[in-house]
Design a protein around this motif. Structure first.
Motif, PDB file in Angstrom:
ATOM      1  N   ILE A 190       0.873  -1.177   0.000  1.00 14.33           N
ATOM      2  CA  ILE A 190       0.000   0.000   0.000  1.00 14.33           C
ATOM      3  C   ILE A 190       0.908   1.224   0.000  1.00 14.33           C
ATOM      4  O   ILE A 190       1.680   1.439   0.936  1.00 14.33           O
ATOM      5  N   ILE A 191       0.810   2.017  -1.077  1.00 14.90           N
ATOM      6  CA  ILE A 191       1.788   3.074  -1.336  1.00 14.90           C
ATOM      7  C   ILE A 191       1.107   4.423  -1.562  1.00 14.90           C
ATOM      8  O   ILE A 191       0.098   4.515  -2.273  1.00 14.90           O
ATOM      9  N   ASN A 192       1.676   5.466  -0.965  1.00 17.20           N
ATOM     10  CA  ASN A 192       1.199   6.826  -1.211  1.00 17.20           C
ATOM     11  C   ASN A 192       1.424   7.198  -2.667  1.00 17.20           C
ATOM     12  O   ASN A 192       2.471   6.888  -3.242  1.00 17.20           O
ATOM     13  N   GLY A 193       0.452   7.887  -3.264  1.00 10.77           N
ATOM     14  CA  GLY A 193       0.531   8.217  -4.676  1.00 10.77           C
ATOM     15  C   GLY A 193       1.768   8.994  -5.067  1.00 10.77           C
ATOM     16  O   GLY A 193       2.344   8.754  -6.139  1.00 10.77           O
ATOM     17  N   ASN A 194       2.203   9.934  -4.219  1.00  8.93           N
ATOM     18  CA  ASN A 194       3.377  10.727  -4.586  1.00  8.93           C
ATOM     19  C   ASN A 194       4.627   9.865  -4.684  1.00  8.93           C
ATOM     20  O   ASN A 194       5.503  10.101  -5.528  1.00  8.93           O
ATOM     21  N   TYR A 195       4.717   8.817  -3.857  1.00 13.86           N
ATOM     22  CA  TYR A 195       5.886   7.932  -3.924  1.00 13.86           C
ATOM     23  C   TYR A 195       5.773   6.958  -5.090  1.00 13.86           C
ATOM     24  O   TYR A 195       6.793   6.499  -5.609  1.00 13.86           O
ATOM     25  N   VAL A 196       4.552   6.654  -5.499  1.00 18.93           N
ATOM     26  CA  VAL A 196       4.365   5.851  -6.711  1.00 18.93           C
ATOM     27  C   VAL A 196       4.938   6.619  -7.900  1.00 18.93           C
ATOM     28  O   VAL A 196       5.726   6.092  -8.696  1.00 18.93           O
ATOM     29  N   VAL A 197       4.551   7.880  -8.012  1.00 17.09           N
ATOM     30  CA  VAL A 197       4.987   8.714  -9.136  1.00 17.09           C
ATOM     31  C   VAL A 197       6.496   8.938  -9.100  1.00 17.09           C
ATOM     32  O   VAL A 197       7.185   8.769 -10.112  1.00 17.09           O
ATOM     33  N   SER A 198       7.033   9.314  -7.934  1.00 19.18           N
ATOM     34  CA  SER A 198       8.465   9.632  -7.842  1.00 19.18           C
ATOM     35  C   SER A 198       9.353   8.414  -8.039  1.00 19.18           C
ATOM     36  O   SER A 198      10.521   8.544  -8.406  1.00 19.18           O
ATOM     37  N   SER A 199       8.813   7.208  -7.809  1.00 20.36           N
ATOM     38  CA  SER A 199       9.605   5.990  -7.975  1.00 20.36           C
ATOM     39  C   SER A 199       9.572   5.466  -9.411  1.00 20.36           C
ATOM     40  O   SER A 199      10.255   4.495  -9.735  1.00 20.36           O
ATOM     41  N   GLY A 200       8.760   6.101 -10.248  1.00 23.21           N
ATOM     42  CA  GLY A 200       8.674   5.663 -11.636  1.00 23.21           C
ATOM     43  C   GLY A 200       7.602   4.620 -11.881  1.00 23.21           C
ATOM     44  O   GLY A 200       7.439   4.141 -13.007  1.00 23.21           O
ATOM     45  N   MET A 201       6.852   4.263 -10.833  1.00 23.18           N
ATOM     46  CA  MET A 201       5.735   3.342 -11.005  1.00 23.18           C
ATOM     47  C   MET A 201       4.566   4.085 -11.645  1.00 23.18           C
ATOM     48  O   MET A 201       4.543   5.316 -11.693  1.00 23.18           O
ATOM     49  N   SER A 202       3.585   3.318 -12.114  1.00 20.82           N
ATOM     50  CA  SER A 202       2.400   3.933 -12.711  1.00 20.82           C
ATOM     51  C   SER A 202       1.225   3.858 -11.751  1.00 20.82           C
ATOM     52  O   SER A 202       0.953   2.802 -11.166  1.00 20.82           O
ATOM     53  N   LEU A 203       0.528   4.988 -11.594  1.00 15.67           N
ATOM     54  CA  LEU A 203      -0.663   5.000 -10.740  1.00 15.67           C
ATOM     55  C   LEU A 203      -1.741   4.062 -11.277  1.00 15.67           C
ATOM     56  O   LEU A 203      -2.545   3.530 -10.515  1.00 15.67           O
ATOM     57  N   THR A 204      -1.740   3.853 -12.574  1.00 16.35           N
ATOM     58  CA  THR A 204      -2.762   2.992 -13.167  1.00 16.35           C
ATOM     59  C   THR A 204      -2.506   1.509 -12.904  1.00 16.35           C
ATOM     60  O   THR A 204      -3.339   0.665 -13.234  1.00 16.35           O
ATOM     61  N   SER A 205      -1.349   1.200 -12.288  1.00 19.33           N
ATOM     62  CA  SER A 205      -1.056  -0.198 -11.964  1.00 19.33           C
ATOM     63  C   SER A 205      -1.640  -0.611 -10.616  1.00 19.33           C
ATOM     64  O   SER A 205      -1.538  -1.776 -10.231  1.00 19.33           O
ATOM     65  N   LYS A 206      -2.244   0.341  -9.922  1.00 24.90           N
ATOM     66  CA  LYS A 206      -2.826   0.011  -8.615  1.00 24.90           C
ATOM     67  C   LYS A 206      -3.973  -0.974  -8.785  1.00 24.90           C
ATOM     68  O   LYS A 206      -4.687  -0.976  -9.783  1.00 24.90           O
ATOM     69  N   LEU A 207      -4.158  -1.816  -7.780  1.00 25.62           N
ATOM     70  CA  LEU A 207      -5.227  -2.814  -7.799  1.00 25.62           C
ATOM     71  C   LEU A 207      -6.506  -2.252  -7.197  1.00 25.62           C
ATOM     72  O   LEU A 207      -7.598  -2.696  -7.531  1.00 25.62           O
ATOM     73  N   MET A 208      -6.363  -1.268  -6.314  1.00 24.67           N
ATOM     74  CA  MET A 208      -7.516  -0.564  -5.743  1.00 24.67           C
ATOM     75  C   MET A 208      -7.013   0.691  -5.044  1.00 24.67           C
ATOM     76  O   MET A 208      -5.940   0.673  -4.433  1.00 24.67           O
ATOM     77  N   ALA A 209      -7.784   1.771  -5.125  1.00 29.42           N
ATOM     78  CA  ALA A 209      -7.453   3.006  -4.416  1.00 29.42           C
ATOM     79  C   ALA A 209      -8.354   3.137  -3.200  1.00 29.42           C
ATOM     80  O   ALA A 209      -9.431   2.537  -3.143  1.00 29.42           O
ATOM     81  N   GLU A 210      -7.901   3.906  -2.230  1.00 29.40           N
ATOM     82  CA  GLU A 210      -8.756   4.145  -1.069  1.00 29.40           C
ATOM     83  C   GLU A 210     -10.052   4.807  -1.527  1.00 29.40           C
ATOM     84  O   GLU A 210     -10.066   5.588  -2.489  1.00 29.40           O
ATOM     85  N   LYS A 211     -11.138   4.520  -0.839  1.00 29.87           N
ATOM     86  CA  LYS A 211     -12.448   5.018  -1.247  1.00 29.87           C
ATOM     87  C   LYS A 211     -12.729   6.432  -0.755  1.00 29.87           C
ATOM     88  O   LYS A 211     -13.458   7.186  -1.388  1.00 29.87           O
ATOM     89  N   SER A 212     -12.174   6.789   0.375  1.00 28.73           N
ATOM     90  CA  SER A 212     -12.472   8.079   0.976  1.00 28.73           C
ATOM     91  C   SER A 212     -11.961   9.244   0.145  1.00 28.73           C
ATOM     92  O   SER A 212     -10.865   9.191  -0.427  1.00 28.73           O
ATOM     93  N   ASP A 213     -12.773  10.308   0.071  1.00 29.93           N
ATOM     94  CA  ASP A 213     -12.355  11.541  -0.586  1.00 29.93           C
ATOM     95  C   ASP A 213     -11.734  12.521   0.408  1.00 29.93           C
ATOM     96  O   ASP A 213     -11.380  13.640   0.047  1.00 29.93           O
TER      97      ASP A 213
END
Length: 261
Positions: A190-213
């Motif tokens: 479970i990874i924070n979005g900013n660290y996904v982006v900065s590590s070169g991973m793709s946000l679209t590779s997530k299996l599920m995002a948190e539901k809360s806004d």
């Protein structure tokens, strides 16, 4: 000649207040928030007659201090739970004005590639700081991998509060920034979005995002300026069709403001 001078004077006097306003300074953290401020928000506000300068920050403390002290007119970097807690602790009068696209906390594949592959004793890496740890546990609860109490503080829930763990999930707590590198050692992460982006991973590779806004970030102003022409222009710009089109093309996989739905 006199008629020409008179017309020139009348033209100057007819300039709108926004056009003659002093420079407005937007503070944003390095990366996506600085990018959206510079690439889209700045030109949209300049079309409305404001002179805009964007300043970048690398921490989560100075942008609020600078805003409260007046060296910034707007900042973009934080979600409301953080703002509320920070403002309370420091005695600052700051108010959110409009949400911005935010890279979400999500669960990503590790050694296992699909959520359906979860097994007894699966390992899940998650941030060890209290706020993000609580958010991560809510993701596991949404997946029905664990059960949390009927009543709990969603910002303070911890592993010790887990009521049921039918899959015997093993929670591996790590520094949030280190988790992208740990995906090869755990079943899921479970990874924070900013660290996904900065590590070169793709946000679209997530299996599920948190539901809360609750953790979608905000543009924030001083409370006394909430009804100013500038604050109103910021709100209008960040909710405009032009900004939405830019953001949805630029920030794929992000969570978007609830006002866009």
């Amino acid at each position: 000649m006199k008629k020409l001078l008179l017309l020139s004077l009348m033209s100057l006097l007819s300039v709108t207040p926004a056009m003659s306003a002093t420079e407005k300074v937007i503070g944003a953290t390095v990366g996506d928030f600085a990018e959206l401020s510079r690439e889209s928000l700045k030109p949209l506000l300049e079309k409305k007659g404001f002179k805009i300068r964007v300043v970048e920050f690398t921490d989560y403390v100075q942008p609020n201090i600078a805003l409260a002290e007046g060296s910034l007119d707007l900042n973009i970097f934080q979600h409301k739970p953080y703002l509320d807690q920070f403002a309370k602790e420091k005695g600052l009068e700051l108010t959110p004005v409009a949400q911005v696209p935010t890279a979400p906390l999500g669960i990503y594949p590790g050694k296992l590639k699909q959520l359906s592959e979860v097994k007894n004793g699966s390992t899940v890496a998650m941030p060890n700081d209290p706020t993000n740890l609580a958010r991560a546990l809510l993701i596991l609860a949404d997946l029905k991998w664990i059960e949390l109490p009927a009543k709990f503080d969603p910002f303070k829930i911890a592993p010790k509060d887990i009521v049921k763990n039918p899959k015997n999930i093993k929670i591996v707590q790590l520094e949030a920034a280190q988790i992208p590198r740990a995906t090869q050692d755990v079943d899921f992460a479970i990874i924070n979005g900013n660290y996904v982006v900065s590590s070169g991973m793709s946000l679209t590779s997530k299996l599920m995002a948190e539901k809360s806004d609750a953790y979608v970030n905000w543009a924030v102003v001083r409370t006394k300026d909430l009804n100013s022409d500038f604050a109103k222009a910021v709100k209008e710009a960040l909710n405009s069709k032009e900004f939405q089109t830019y953001a949805k093309n630029k920030f794929k996989g992000y969570k978007y403001p609830s006002s866009w739905k």
